[in-house]
Design a protein around this motif. Structure first.
Motif, mmCIF file in Angstrom:
data_model
loop_
_atom_site.group_PDB
_atom_site.id
_atom_site.type_symbol
_atom_site.label_atom_id
_atom_site.label_comp_id
_atom_site.label_asym_id
_atom_site.label_seq_id
_atom_site.Cartn_x
_atom_site.Cartn_y
_atom_site.Cartn_z
ATOM 1 N N ALA A 293 20.924 70.139 20.950
ATOM 2 C CA ALA A 293 22.029 70.756 21.891
ATOM 3 C C ALA A 293 23.307 70.550 21.107
ATOM 4 C CB ALA A 293 22.327 70.395 22.977
ATOM 5 N N ASN B 82 24.276 65.350 28.259
ATOM 6 C CA ASN B 82 23.297 66.454 28.921
ATOM 7 C C ASN B 82 22.191 66.982 27.904
ATOM 8 O OD1 ASN B 82 22.073 68.626 30.177
ATOM 9 N ND2 ASN B 82 23.777 69.863 30.285
ATOM 10 N N ALA C 149 19.656 68.747 28.445
ATOM 11 C CA ALA C 149 19.021 70.056 28.907
ATOM 12 C C ALA C 149 17.715 69.757 29.593
ATOM 13 C CB ALA C 149 19.235 70.915 28.013
ATOM 14 N N VAL D 95 27.067 67.834 25.664
ATOM 15 C CA VAL D 95 25.501 67.828 25.585
ATOM 16 C C VAL D 95 25.037 66.707 24.432
ATOM 17 C CG1 VAL D 95 25.572 70.316 25.954
ATOM 18 C CG2 VAL D 95 25.790 69.501 23.510
ATOM 19 N N SER E 235 30.071 72.658 26.595
ATOM 20 C CA SER E 235 29.274 72.317 25.349
ATOM 21 C C SER E 235 29.600 70.892 24.728
ATOM 22 C CB SER E 235 29.560 73.525 24.154
ATOM 23 O OG SER E 235 29.310 74.741 24.932
#
Length: 222
Positions: free
Chosen positions: A27, A174, A176, A51, A48
Motif C-alpha cells: 500500500a 494501516n 488493509a 498505510v 494514504s
C-alpha cells in the motif's frame, strides 16, 4: 476477512477439512503518490499517508475442541458507500492513488453499522454483546483516533464497556486486508496472550464491509 469467511463456510459444510488464506499489501505505493500530489490536510489522499505494507497467511482447520474455535464469522456489505474510498491511477502523476472522503467514511452513522448489525445477529439467537464476554477486540487499523472513536461508538450502542482493544497501527500503519491478522499475530507473539481468551475481529473495509469474527484461542504458540 472475506477469504476466512469463505474458508470457514467450506469447512463447516464438509467440503474441505483445512485451508490457507493468503493476502499481501503493497500500500505504500499510494502513500508515495500522495506525498507527491497532496497540497493540504483536506486533500482526499490524506488517508494514504497512514498505510503500510504487509503479508499474512491464515490456516483454518476443523475444530476438535471448543478451547480453540471460530465461533462465527458474519459479514455485511453496504455498497452505497463504495464511492467514498476509491483506488485508481492518478490523473496528475504516474502511479496509483487512493481518494477517501474521511469525513463521510468515518461519521457516526457509518460507525454504527457494525454494532447494530452485530447486535441484531446476537439478538436473533437470544444473546447480547455483553454476554459474549470478549477479552479482546481488534478493529481495522485505520488509525489510532478511528479505533478509539469506533470503540466509543460501540460502547454507546451496546451500553457496555468494550474489551481490551489491540492495535499495531502505531508501528505498521494501516495494512488493509492483513491488519486484523497482523495485529493478532503480534499480540500472540508478544507472549502476553492469556490461553483461552476470546477475540473479536471487526472489519471496516471500503465498500462498506463490516461484521464480526468471534474466536477462542487457547494454543497461543506462534
Amino acid at each position: 476477512m472475506t477469504g476466512v469467511w469463505l474458508l470457514d463456510r467450506m469447512i463447516r459444510s464438509g467440503a474441505v477439512r483445512r485451508g490457507l488464506v493468503v493476502s499481501g499489501e503493497q500500500a505504500t505505493r499510494v502513500a508515495q503518490t500522495a506525498a507527491r500530489e497532496m497540497t493540504d490536510s483536506y486533500d482526499p489522499q490524506f488517508a494514504s499517508l497512514s498505510v503500510g505494507d504487509s503479508a499474512s497467511a491464515v490456516v483454518l482447520d476443523v475444530s476438535a475442541d471448543a478451547a480453540d474455535r471460530v465461533h462465527y464469522i458474519e459479514l455485511m456489505t453496504c455498497a452505497e458507500y463504495s464511492h467514498l474510498c476509491m483506488g485508481m491511477p492518478s490523473d496528475r502523476t504516474p502511479g496509483i492513488a487512493l481518494y477517501t472522503d474521511n469525513k463521510k467514511m468515518h461519521n457516526r452513522d457509518r460507525l454504527k453499522l457494525w454494532p447494530r448489525f452485530h447486535g441484531d445477529f446476537l439478538a436473533k439467537q437470544g444473546r447480547t454483546f455483553d454476554g459474549e464476554e470478549f477479552d479482546y477486540v481488534i478493529q481495522h487499523q485505520v488509525g489510532t483516533r478511528f479505533i478509539d472513536y469506533v470503540n466509543r461508538t460501540a460502547e454507546a450502542e451496546f451500553d457496555t464497556p468494550m474489551p481490551t482493544s489491540l492495535s499495531v497501527v502505531e508501528r505498521y500503519g494501516n495494512t488493509a486486508t492483513t491488519s486484523h491478522f497482523l495485529t493478532l499475530c503480534e499480540h500472540l507473539r508478544a507472549g502476553g496472550a492469556r490461553p483461552g481468551a476470546k477475540y473479536l475481529l471487526v472489519p471496516a473495509a471500503s465498500g462498506v464491509v463490516t461484521g464480526a469474527l468471534s474466536a477462542t484461542i487457547t494454543n497461543v504458540g506462534v
